[in-house]
Design a protein around this motif. Structure first.
Motif, PDB file in Angstrom:
ATOM      1  N   GLU A  18       8.201   3.616   1.984  1.00 22.66           N
ATOM      2  CA  GLU A  18       9.366   4.391   2.186  1.00 22.66           C
ATOM      3  C   GLU A  18      10.760   3.871   2.212  1.00 22.66           C
ATOM      4  OE1 GLU A  18      10.953   8.157   5.272  1.00 22.66           O
ATOM      5  OE2 GLU A  18       8.936   7.968   4.748  1.00 22.66           O
ATOM      6  N   GLN A  32       0.695  -1.113  -0.073  1.00 28.93           N
ATOM      7  CA  GLN A  32       0.190  -0.030  -0.170  1.00 28.93           C
ATOM      8  C   GLN A  32       1.084   1.274  -0.044  1.00 28.93           C
ATOM      9  OE1 GLN A  32      -3.472   0.070  -0.281  1.00 28.93           O
ATOM     10  NE2 GLN A  32      -3.221  -2.051  -0.420  1.00 28.93           N
ATOM     11  N   ASP A  33       2.097   1.356   0.585  1.00 27.13           N
ATOM     12  CA  ASP A  33       2.899   2.330   0.737  1.00 27.13           C
ATOM     13  C   ASP A  33       4.170   1.885   1.295  1.00 27.13           C
ATOM     14  OD1 ASP A  33       3.099   5.447   0.875  1.00 27.13           O
ATOM     15  OD2 ASP A  33       3.449   4.855   2.981  1.00 27.13           O
TER      16      ASP A  33
END
Length: 140
Positions: free
Chosen positions: A38, A35-36
């Protein structure tokens, strides 16, 4: 208000120093949906109606003052619910992916579990809801 209670686990989190390797495991072996991310800090995965968070504990201090820092070290445990009818298929898939099954258990109430490790050394369990006496609502 005395009858209020939480409804379910919305998210859970594990930690890995080699975040990219661990994220690849959860995406490619367990099929979680990214989903995400970093790079070097976190990967967030959808897992049914819940979220699975994977952090590098060295970079998990929040950059947002409103969110408390996340971070710990050492191996942890997570259990993923799987369909009872697919347990043997999960065992075969894990073995084909080179994942060592550390233990297989059949529980007295009819549930079953497969225990294995992710690349960071966390203990992962694929288990049926019957393990906890819950209905297998994944067979709809």
């Amino acid at each position: 208000m005395d009858d209020m209670q939480v409804q379910r686990v919305l998210e859970t989190c594990l930690y890995a120093q080699d975040l990219e390797r661990a994220a690849k495991f959860y995406r490619d072996v367990l099929g979680l949906v990214l989903q995400d991310a970093e790079i070097g800090r976190h990967h967030f995965f959808g897992c049914g109606r819940s979220m699975f968070l994977l952090f590098n504990h060295l970079g998990a201090d929040s950059t947002n003052d409103d969110i408390p820092p996340h971070g710990t070290s050492g191996a942890a445990h997570v259990a993923f619910a799987v369909r009872a009818r697919e347990m043997h298929e999960w065992r075969d898939k894990l073995l084909k992916q080179g994942v060592e099954i550390e233990n297989e258990l059949s529980w007295p109430n009819g549930g079953s579990s497969l225990y294995f490790r992710d690349p960071a050394g966390n203990r992962v369990e694929n288990t049926t809801p019957q393990t906890w006496g819950l209905a297998d609502d994944y067979d709809d």
